[in-house]
Design an enzyme around this catalytic site. Structure first.
Site, PDB file in Angstrom:
ATOM      1  CE  LYS A 145      -0.407  -0.233   5.045  1.00 31.64           C
ATOM      2  NZ  LYS A 145      -1.350  -0.312   6.178  1.00 31.64           N
ATOM      3  NE  ARG A 155      -7.861   0.364   9.669  1.00 27.82           N
ATOM      4  CZ  ARG A 155      -6.545   0.232   9.497  1.00 27.82           C
ATOM      5  NH1 ARG A 155      -5.771   1.308   9.409  1.00 27.82           N
ATOM      6  NH2 ARG A 155      -5.993  -0.965   9.415  1.00 27.82           N
ATOM      7  CE1 TYR A 190      11.060  32.596  -0.070  1.00 30.55           C
ATOM      8  CE2 TYR A 190      11.291  30.204   0.029  1.00 30.55           C
ATOM      9  CZ  TYR A 190      11.121  31.367  -0.707  1.00 30.55           C
ATOM     10  OH  TYR A 190      11.011  31.305  -2.068  1.00 30.55           O
ATOM     11  CG  MET A 196       7.909  24.010  -3.137  1.00 33.19           C
ATOM     12  SD  MET A 196       6.681  25.060  -3.951  1.00 33.19           S
ATOM     13  CE  MET A 196       5.485  23.826  -4.451  1.00 33.19           C
TER      14      MET A 196
END
Length: 381
Positions: A38, A137, A270, A318
């Site tokens: 997964k 769940r 930043y 980023m």
């Protein structure tokens, strides 16, 4: 493969196979392994890893959590059985029929819907009954609720119950964790109830990677264990216990794009994120938070290897990040290591789990597609 990558995630496929064989030898030949791939196979890459397990390890079944990825596997040429363990939105159930997927079943709405879809297509859908034992769940509880679901499924000719499973909530905490033991007792009750109803189970599974290492009684009850993190060489127990002798097959790296001096009173990044208090040398790297790395990894001054020496991140943007290379010989264009070995120094995934206070599933599962996956064998990459 896109050869123009700023960073990479390199996998030693031969080591993955060796890890698989170690797990198989550990549990014995009477129990098989279902690799759970997964979340893009925990960041390792969905289809390439699936094909490795199918062709290199000869597994008969893979599992994942979302029908999106199960369909991607089929479209990528994976032909073995695939179990979708997660809840499937009703409008996507047609995909289970169309792509011959096995699904989790635990309530009657999905049972009736899948039966009708399968009937319309002239097919039969195989299901694994998910048992609620404490995770709360997905699942049906042993006893009256399971009795009613069994009666319903028996009346639906286009459904076939082939398996039963549950999931431990606390198996990573300690060997023979009290709650895990309680869950296993409930699971045994459900297995007995299903078999007493006349259903022959091909798949019985409850152990994840952690439970596989210590819950011998559960392994012996089951036909299969569900494992992937251990096959990928990652420690499953919260305290780092790993009795099988597994080895991480991954290296994560990026490249230096600038090297420059900074001085007291200046800042890096930043919002003046890192304030410089003494003369330093800073390297800029070709990797940032948009590549999917956990923020604390870089912004928390996590470790990184440059020229065989362990140093620290100073922050990130980023698409780029900053590393302290004061006193470390380095140059523009050279590789740096985030996970892996450089000379005598090494940073492991376990190191980063401890530093970031999070598991590798989170740290690697969020790494994005700009980080090129590179698959290596003894014949090359």
């Amino acid at each position: 493969m896109n050869q123009y990558y700023n960073s990479y995630f390199k996998v030693d496929m031969d080591q993955v196979i060796r890890n698989f064989n170690k797990v198989q030898n550990y549990i014995g030949s009477n129990t098989d392994i279902i690799p759970v791939i997964k979340g893009n196979c925990y960041g390792y890459g969905l289809v390439p890893m699936a094909k490795l397990f199918e062709e290199g390890c000869q597994v008969k079944m893979l599992a994942n959590a979302a029908i999106y990825e199960a369909v991607e596997l089929r479209q990528g040429g994976v032909t073995c059985d695939i179990l979708v363990m997660g809840g499937i939105p009703q409008h996507l159930l047609q995909g289970a029929v169309e792509y011959d997927l096995q699904i989790a079943l635990f309530e009657e709405v999905t049972a009736r819907r899948v039966h009708q879809l399968a009937k319309n297509a002239g097919k039969k859908v195989k299901v694994h009954l998910k048992i609620e034992t404490g995770m709360n769940r997905l699942g049906v509880r042993p006893g009256p609720a399971l009795h009613d679901l069994l009666n319903l499924v028996k009346s639906l000719d286009n459904l076939e119950v082939v398996g039963v499973y549950t999931h431990f909530a606390t198996s990573t905490a300690d060997y023979y964790d009290t709650f895990a033991v309680e869950q296993f007792e409930k699971f045994k009750e459900a297995v007995s109830q299903i078999e007493t109803s006349g259903i022959a189970l091909k798949y019985i599974h409850c152990c994840n990677s952690a439970a596989t290492t210590w819950y011998k009684e559960a392994v012996e009850l089951c036909t299969h264990v569900r494992s992937c993190s251990s096959i990928l060489g990652h420690m499953a127990m919260e305290d780092g216990r790993e009795p099988i002798g597994l080895i991480e097959p991954v290296e994560i790296g990026a490249y230096i794009t600038n090297v420059h001096d900074v001085y007291p009173g200046e800042s890096v990044g930043y919002s003046r994120y890192y304030k410089v208090t003494e003369p330093m040398k800073v390297a800029t790297l070709s990797i940032g938070f948009a590549d999917g790395f956990y923020p604390k990894w870089m912004r928390g001054q996590g470790p990184v290897l440059v020229s065989g020496q362990k140093t620290r991140f100073l922050g990130c943007c980023m698409d780029q990040s900053f590393v302290d290379v004061t006193g470390i010989p380095c140059e523009i264009g050279q590789k740096v290591i985030l996970i892996g070995r450089d000379g005598d120094q090494r940073i492991t995934t376990w190191d980063m789990e401890q530093f970031c206070e999070n598991t590798f599933e989170y740290l690697f599962g969020t790494i994005g597609p700009r980080v090129e996956r590179i698959y290596c064998t003894k014949t090359g990459c």
